[in-house]
Design a protein around this motif. Structure first.
Motif, short mmCIF file in Angstrom:
data_model
loop_
_atom_site.label_atom_id
_atom_site.label_comp_id
_atom_site.label_asym_id
_atom_site.label_seq_id
_atom_site.Cartn_x
_atom_site.Cartn_y
_atom_site.Cartn_z
N VAL A 1 0.84 -1.20 0.00
CA VAL A 1 0.00 0.00 0.00
C VAL A 1 0.88 1.25 0.00
O VAL A 1 1.77 1.39 0.83
CB VAL A 1 -0.93 0.01 1.24
CG1 VAL A 1 -1.79 1.26 1.24
CG2 VAL A 1 -1.78 -1.24 1.28
N PHE A 2 0.63 2.15 -0.96
CA PHE A 2 1.45 3.35 -1.13
C PHE A 2 0.58 4.60 -0.95
O PHE A 2 -0.54 4.64 -1.46
CB PHE A 2 2.05 3.40 -2.53
CG PHE A 2 2.86 2.19 -2.90
CD1 PHE A 2 2.24 1.03 -3.33
CD2 PHE A 2 4.24 2.23 -2.83
CE1 PHE A 2 2.99 -0.10 -3.68
CE2 PHE A 2 5.00 1.11 -3.19
CZ PHE A 2 4.37 -0.05 -3.61
N GLY A 3 1.12 5.62 -0.29
CA GLY A 3 0.38 6.88 -0.16
C GLY A 3 1.24 8.04 -0.60
O GLY A 3 2.37 8.19 -0.17
N PHE A 4 0.72 8.86 -1.51
CA PHE A 4 1.44 10.07 -1.94
C PHE A 4 0.43 11.04 -2.51
O PHE A 4 -0.74 10.70 -2.65
CB PHE A 4 2.52 9.72 -2.98
CG PHE A 4 2.02 9.17 -4.29
CD1 PHE A 4 1.67 7.82 -4.41
CD2 PHE A 4 1.92 9.97 -5.42
CE1 PHE A 4 1.22 7.30 -5.61
CE2 PHE A 4 1.47 9.45 -6.63
CZ PHE A 4 1.12 8.11 -6.72
N GLY A 5 0.86 12.25 -2.83
CA GLY A 5 -0.09 13.14 -3.49
C GLY A 5 0.13 14.61 -3.27
O GLY A 5 1.15 15.07 -2.77
N HIS A 6 -0.88 15.36 -3.69
CA HIS A 6 -0.85 16.83 -3.65
C HIS A 6 -1.40 17.27 -2.31
O HIS A 6 -2.56 17.64 -2.18
CB HIS A 6 -1.71 17.41 -4.78
CG HIS A 6 -1.48 16.75 -6.10
ND1 HIS A 6 -0.30 16.86 -6.81
CD2 HIS A 6 -2.29 15.94 -6.85
CE1 HIS A 6 -0.40 16.17 -7.92
NE2 HIS A 6 -1.57 15.59 -7.99
N LEU A 7 -0.52 17.23 -1.32
CA LEU A 7 -0.96 17.48 0.04
C LEU A 7 -1.59 18.86 0.20
O LEU A 7 -2.57 19.04 0.92
CB LEU A 7 0.23 17.34 0.98
CG LEU A 7 -0.16 17.14 2.41
CD1 LEU A 7 0.41 15.86 2.93
CD2 LEU A 7 0.31 18.29 3.27
N GLY A 8 -1.03 19.84 -0.50
CA GLY A 8 -1.53 21.21 -0.40
C GLY A 8 -2.96 21.35 -0.95
O GLY A 8 -3.63 22.33 -0.67
N ASP A 9 -3.41 20.39 -1.75
CA ASP A 9 -4.78 20.43 -2.29
C ASP A 9 -5.66 19.39 -1.61
O ASP A 9 -6.73 19.07 -2.12
CB ASP A 9 -4.76 20.14 -3.79
CG ASP A 9 -3.85 21.07 -4.55
OD1 ASP A 9 -3.14 20.60 -5.47
OD2 ASP A 9 -3.84 22.27 -4.23
N ASP A 10 -5.21 18.81 -0.49
CA ASP A 10 -5.98 17.78 0.21
C ASP A 10 -6.24 16.57 -0.68
O ASP A 10 -7.31 15.94 -0.58
CB ASP A 10 -7.35 18.32 0.69
CG ASP A 10 -7.19 19.35 1.80
OD1 ASP A 10 -8.18 20.04 2.09
OD2 ASP A 10 -6.09 19.46 2.36
N ASN A 11 -5.32 16.25 -1.56
CA ASN A 11 -5.52 15.21 -2.56
C ASN A 11 -4.55 14.05 -2.37
O ASN A 11 -3.35 14.20 -2.57
CB ASN A 11 -5.36 15.85 -3.95
CG ASN A 11 -5.66 14.95 -5.11
OD1 ASN A 11 -5.44 15.32 -6.26
ND2 ASN A 11 -6.14 13.74 -4.86
#
Lengths: 476, 253
Positions: free
Chosen positions: A386-396
């Protein structure tokens, strides 16, 4: 028909007529012999993930709007279904045929019509590749308002049709904010031209905005005029190692406070992502692994002012021990190397997981965002990756799961769990990737029945024969 | 053992260069400037020698306008202990001979056992400063280094050089001038804590005009143009056509 995990549409194959010799000849008279492909078209039939495979017999490659209009007019009369296709980098199976719909490719519509370097207005055909547009406007001291990992292949028409987000969204906002006008063709061949270059035009329904995010179900976008931002004089890329998601939130607040108006991108990824990209050849700038990573980019108009802001930001996060370690790029080459740690995650996931890869793109309040990742890990057990990443500043959040071989049934543990979880926390089941084929039957988790009904009304009014990208987005 | 590292502020390696409309030079306004990549390698070599316990102090020096101080701060963040900025006005060109003379003044004051320089700067590609400096100092030189090993007693160094025929290894007496080539090492990222600490490290500013060195230009740039655009190739139908093209068009036969 297609892949193992494929969600078969509930209605029957809607194409009442078969594609006939006369149709192919008619298309040849519109786009010429070279614009018609009937062999070696597997690439057009398969999505980037290799998960969705159609059986189209025909690919058309028009060069201009009139050709598209003529093609659609004929298809509408003959009730032949069509899939508009740009760069084919979509992640929800929206850009490839389900059955044998005709693929209408914008690959050859790659002309830039004009660029005004006083106002920063770009007018171009929809088949222009995003990275090439960026290079072109950079020559004049501007940049494209969006940037995503697929930039080398995705086309602006596809970006518009899917309302693409990306790593610059935080600063330069959505395509809705940057588009001035658009030219598109309706299913019956009507050319709608709202391709103005003026900034403010409030005369009636904002039709281009209806097309943005419509995923090719209402027509095909052929050209766009958009306002692009100035190229920042000073760009800095910061890479931080953080040991908990709680501390990430504290760093985000500090970034907004100390970096303020120069903050341009705020991305995160977890240790599992870091290990994956290093396994596939990326060089970690830090000499030991940590739990979480942030990639932060600033865009400003004066280097020394930005350095002052960054100094205050670093002092804060180091003194308060929010960040455990970190680095900052000192030249362009290093900046690219830092971004590679974040941007190559998608490509590495595809290589690692192949058809066992399941991608989810959700938005939800920041404080609980990573809980979805940990809950999913717990639910699936240690054999799933399971991997988690993303556009944290956009709550994404981009939640990605690679299931072990020969354990297809694990998918039933993932869906609808992820969608239900998102709904319970008032999030969106698709922050930016769109609906396509993949989330068609889950729209109810993020939209009310009334909203979906209104979408059906619009679709029926504009595409009564349901020839434009049928089976996608919602059931008609 | 003290090592002096020379670093130059140049247009960033990744930037697309454009020639000015009047052909007098390249466009430098609003263009990203960074440390010369070969100088980064030289600095990394010095810092590695310090980490190995061979060198005791790394001093970075740069000759440039006011903004060169950014390059020196980067050098301090990457492991340099001190920095010296020989400052001149904007839009002044300093040629390799003048650079070498200025570095000689610094060497006389700082007394390093080794001067590490990048093999050439990516703006002028002159590749002259290390050689001229070595001659002015009457020190031995080893250029295009891809490997540097200092002897236990620090009196000599074995340097492997990249030459046209392959690799050449020289043994040189220290103090010496060594210029660094691509394969010597991979420059590190500047760590955040080091970036913060660099602000407190000593940075001395000297005025170029007050160093007692003749920095007058002896070279005048007449014109700068882009290289000829590469012509597309073509296909020939048969041997006769190939012969015809080689003889009559390319005039090679």
């Amino acid at each position: 028909m297609s892949q193992v995990d494929y969600i078969a549409p509930k209605e029957d194959h809607l194409m009442p007529r078969q594609l006939e010799e006369e149709d192919v000849n008619h298309f040849k008279s519109i786009v010429g012999e070279s614009g018609v492909l009937t062999t070696d078209i597997e690439g057009y039939n398969t999505d980037w993930l290799g998960k969705y495979k159609g059986q189209s017999q025909l690919v058309l490659r028009p060069k201009n709007t009139q050709q598209i209009s003529d093609i659609l007019k004929h298809c509408n009369q003959r009730k032949l279904a069509v899939v508009p296709q740009a760069g084919n980098t979509g992640l929800v199976g929206g850009s490839v045929p389900v059955f044998d719909e005709i693929v209408l490719s914008t690959n050859l519509m790659n002309q830039i019509k004009s660029f005004d370097d006083v106002s920063g207005t770009l007018v171009c055909q929809s088949g222009c590749i995003l990275e090439q547009l960026n290079e072109k406007v950079m020559e004049h001291g501007y940049i494209m308002p969006l940037d995503l990992a697929a930039k080398g292949s995705c086309q602006i028409g596809g970006n518009l049709a899917t309302s693409a987000g990306g790593i610059r969204y935080l600063r330069y906002k959505s395509l809705h904010a940057n588009v001035l006008g658009m030219e598109f063709v309706l299913p019956d061949g009507t050319i709608v031209d709202t391709l103005k270059s003026i900034r403010k035009d409030n005369t009636g329904y904002h039709l281009p905005h209806l097309m943005i995010g419509s995923e090719g179900t209402l027509g095909i976008i052929t050209a766009v005029s958009m306002s692009v931002p100035s190229k920042p004089k000073s760009v800095n890329v910061v890479y931080l190692a953080v040991d908990s998601f709680e501390k990430i939130q504290l760093i985000y607040r500090a970034a907004k406070l100390h970096l303020g108006e120069i903050l341009s991108a705020f991305e995160f990824f977890d240790a599992k992502c870091r290990d994956l990209v290093v396994k596939h050849g990326a060089n970690d700038p830090l000499d030991q692994p940590y739990s979480f990573y942030l990639v932060i980019e600033t865009h400003g108009s004066e280097g020394s002012h930005d350095q002052d802001k960054l100094s205050k930001f670093f002092e804060h996060v180091l003194e308060e021990q929010h960040a455990t370690d970190g680095t900052m790029s000192t030249d362009e080459t290093q900046a690219k190397a830092l971004w590679r740690m974040r941007e190559s995650i998608s490509e590495c996931l595809r290589r690692e997981g192949g058809t066992r890869l399941y991608k989810y793109d959700v938005s939800m309040p920041l404080p609980i965002m990573y809980k979805l990742v940990s809950d999913t890990k717990e639910r699936l057990g240690s054999e799933a990756q399971v991997f988690g990443f993303g556009h944290l500043g956009d709550d994404n959040l981009h939640l990605n799961i690679i299931i072990p071989e020969n354990q297809l049934e694990m998918v039933d543990l993932i869906e609808p769990f992820v969608y239900e979880w998102t709904q319970q926390h008032n999030g969106s089941i698709s922050a930016e990737h769109g609906v396509g084929m993949m989330k068609r039957d889950y729209l109810k988790f993020s939209q009310t029945e009334q909203s979906i009904q209104m979408m059906r009304l619009i679709k029926k009014a504009i595409d009564p024969n349901n020839i434009m990208n049928p089976y996608k987005m919602f059931t008609v | 053992m003290r090592i002096l590292v020379g670093v130059k502020r140049v247009i960033d390696y990744a930037v697309s260069i454009r020639v000015k409309p009047d052909f007098s030079g390249v466009v430098k306004d609003n263009v990203k400037m960074s440390m010369n990549p070969f100088d980064e390698i030289a600095l990394e070599a010095g810092v590695k020698l310090k980490e190995a316990g061979v060198a005791t102090e790394i001093v970075s020096v740069s000759i440039g306008p006011e903004k060169s101080v950014d390059i020196l701060r980067t050098a301090l963040a990457k492991g340099s202990d001190r920095a010296i900025h020989i400052q001149h006005d904007e839009n002044v060109e300093v040629e390799p001979l003048a650079v070498a003379k200025l570095l000689k003044k610094v060497v006389e004051k700082e007394q390093p056992q080794m001067v590490l320089l990048g093999k050439q700067a990516i703006d002028d590609d002159a590749c002259q400063t290390p050689q001229i400096l070595s001659s002015l100092l009457k020190w031995q030189q080893a250029t295009f280094a891809s490997k540097i090993d200092v002897s236990e007693d620090k009196s000599t160094a074995e340097v492997t050089r990249e030459v046209d025929g392959g690799l050449e290894t020289l043994k040189i007496k220290l103090p010496a001038v060594v210029s660094c080539d691509l394969r010597l090492n991979e420059p590190r990222f500047a760590n955040l804590k080091a970036i913060m600490a660099a602000k407190k490290k000593p940075l001395e500013v000297l005025k170029m005009g007050e160093m007692g060195v003749d920095t007058e230009n002896r070279i005048k740039v007449l014109k700068v143009t882009e290289p000829q655009k590469r012509q597309g190739g073509g296909k020939v139908a048969d041997v006769n056509e190939l012969y015809d093209k080689l003889k009559n068009e390319a005039k090679l036969l």
